[in-house]
Enzyme design. Structure first.
Site, PDB file in Angstrom:
ATOM      1  N   GLU A  59      -1.854   3.357  -0.483  1.00 44.47           N
ATOM      2  CA  GLU A  59      -0.759   2.496  -0.029  1.00 44.47           C
ATOM      3  C   GLU A  59       0.595   3.163  -0.234  1.00 44.47           C
ATOM      4  OE1 GLU A  59      -0.776  -0.052   1.795  1.00 44.47           O
ATOM      5  OE2 GLU A  59      -2.930  -0.360   1.793  1.00 44.47           O
ATOM      6  N   TYR A 142       5.104  -5.928  -0.794  1.00 45.65           N
ATOM      7  CA  TYR A 142       4.070  -5.553   0.168  1.00 45.65           C
ATOM      8  C   TYR A 142       2.935  -4.785  -0.526  1.00 45.65           C
ATOM      9  CZ  TYR A 142       1.496  -2.880   3.566  1.00 45.65           C
ATOM     10  OH  TYR A 142       0.467  -2.330   4.257  1.00 45.65           O
ATOM     11  N   ASP A 160       4.697  -5.774   6.424  1.00 43.93           N
ATOM     12  CA  ASP A 160       5.431  -4.520   6.637  1.00 43.93           C
ATOM     13  C   ASP A 160       5.779  -4.436   8.125  1.00 43.93           C
ATOM     14  OD1 ASP A 160       3.056  -3.940   7.897  1.00 43.93           O
ATOM     15  OD2 ASP A 160       2.763  -1.997   6.943  1.00 43.93           O
TER      16      ASP A 160
HETATM   17  N1  ADE Z   1      -0.986   1.120   6.411  1.00 48.58           N
HETATM   18  C1  ADE Z   1      -0.648   0.609   5.233  1.00 48.58           C
HETATM   19  N2  ADE Z   1      -1.745   0.357   4.489  1.00 48.58           N
HETATM   20  C2  ADE Z   1      -2.810   0.739   5.228  1.00 48.58           C
HETATM   21  C3  ADE Z   1      -4.204   0.758   5.017  1.00 48.58           C
HETATM   22  N3  ADE Z   1      -4.726   0.335   3.881  1.00 48.58           N
HETATM   23  N4  ADE Z   1      -4.984   1.223   6.007  1.00 48.58           N
HETATM   24  C4  ADE Z   1      -4.440   1.660   7.149  1.00 48.58           C
HETATM   25  N5  ADE Z   1      -3.145   1.677   7.414  1.00 48.58           N
HETATM   26  C5  ADE Z   1      -2.324   1.222   6.460  1.00 48.58           C
END
Ligand code: ADE
Length: 374
Positions: A59, A142, A160
């Protein structure tokens, strides 16, 4: 925990207060999104684990960075630093090297700071409560929601850029999503969706619902040329029905891009080059770079710029490369020259390194490209 106090987010209220949409729409959206995710989710390595550390690293890397860029960085980080203890104990040079090329290096330093806090205060176990996760450096609402929902299947919302796009379109929200009230409304909707997912009692429903919103935003409900034809929720989408996809989300006027020019010097002597480390508290802090200056508009030769900036004339000058890249709203042009100086230049903190030694240091992406031209 860490010294910066973060504001606790407002709780998601049960449906009816503050809602501009119907509970029926939420109830219809959730199974459509969950079904779609089951058959359309990409097989990403951080989706094969429930280890909160691995999910946390993904993340943080995925903030401001695309999945395809993150993949090799995540694999390498997890191989080299497979657990929180290893991340806490790594040298800062190793952390920077593992992050080299991803940008926004504060993310890596915060990751390590948080790992050290977890080792010191929690015996190396990643916290399970949202408030404790949120209190860690580098983790906002987030990211805390994403980790707790994906690793522990907790019914916590995420919002987000991708999710904002999906929700403003589905619900036809035309106000600026960054405005306080609209932003609260979007968190509220995201909360209602994940709470409804929990009520379905489907396995990993909270995790999958949140990831379905991310995935829909990344694969179908894209900023340009969204694939509405294959969207699992098009029948429920206000923007699709009213042909307003291109207008939403309403992000207002973007600031115009500003052009900036820099000149960098690979100063060569006896088979070595002079490099310096950027100080703390500036962009790309702690990364290595070739001495460089920002140009102020007057057209001057590299010899003149080198002389006025570093107090030495140049015996030999050769253009290495011209690089163009963007950081936030800046469009940057960087001209790099190889210089053999007539006298040793005055450069504070400068150290001489061979090309082989330079390869082991962490440079920002633009300066790393200069290395390839030496
Ligand atoms: N963007 C943010 N977190 C994500 C995730 N876990 N998988 C794919 N895209 C992402």
């Amino acid at each position: 925990m860490n010294k910066i106090t973060k504001q606790k987010p407002a709780a998601v209220r049960p449906h009816s207060q503050n809602s501009v949409h119907s509970g029926k729409k939420i109830r219809e959206l959730v199974p459509a999104l969950l079904n779609w995710f089951t058959t359309n989710a990409r097989d990403l390595p951080w989706r094969r684990t429930r280890d909160p550390y691995a999910i946390w690293v993904s993340e943080i890397m995925l903030q401001q960075t695309q999945v395809k860029t993150v993949l090799p960085f995540w694999e390498r980080w997890m191989r080299e630093l497979p657990d929180i203890q290893a991340a806490a104990n790594a040298s800062p040079a190793k952390i920077h090297k593992l992050w080299e090329g991803l940008g926004y290096y504060t993310r890596a330093r915060n990751l390590q700071k948080a790992a050290q806090i977890i080792v010191k205060e929690r015996g190396g176990r990643f916290p399970e409560h949202f408030d404790d996760v949120l209190a860690l450096p580098g983790i906002g609402r987030y990211t805390a929601g994403a980790i707790c929902s994906i690793a522990y299947n907790q019914p916590l919302p995420i919002l987000d850029g991708n999710v904002i796009r999906v929700l403003t379109r589905i619900f036809g929200i035309a106000r600026d999503p960054r405005a306080k009230e609209t932003n609260q409304q979007l968190w509220q909707i995201a909360g209602e969706l994940v709470n409804r997912a929990k009520d379905t009692k489907t396995k990993n429903a909270c995790s999958h619902l949140n990831q379905s919103l991310m995935e829909l935003g990344a694969l179908v409900c894209t900023p340009r040329n969204p694939q509405c034809g294959v969207c699992p929720v098009k029948k429920l989408c206000v923007a699709f029905r009213e042909d307003r996809i291109a207008e939403l989300p309403n992000t207002g006027k973007r600031q115009a891009a500003t052009a900036r020019r820099f000149m960098a010097f690979a100063i060569a002597r006896n088979g070595k080059y002079l490099v310096r480390q950027r100080p703390a508290g500036v962009v790309n802090a702690h990364l290595w770079e070739f001495p460089n200056v920002e140009l102020n508009g007057d057209a001057k030769s590299p010899e003149e710029i080198f002389q006025t900036s570093f107090g030495s004339s140049a015996a030999m000058v050769r253009l290495l490369c011209v690089l163009k890249h963007s950081i936030t709203r800046y469009r940057i042009t960087l001209e790099a020259f190889r210089i053999e100086p007539a006298r040793l230049p005055r450069i504070r903190g400068g150290v001489w390194r061979t090309p082989a030694q330079l390869k082991k240091l962490a440079f920002n992406s633009a300066h790393k490209k200069i290395l390839a031209h030496l």
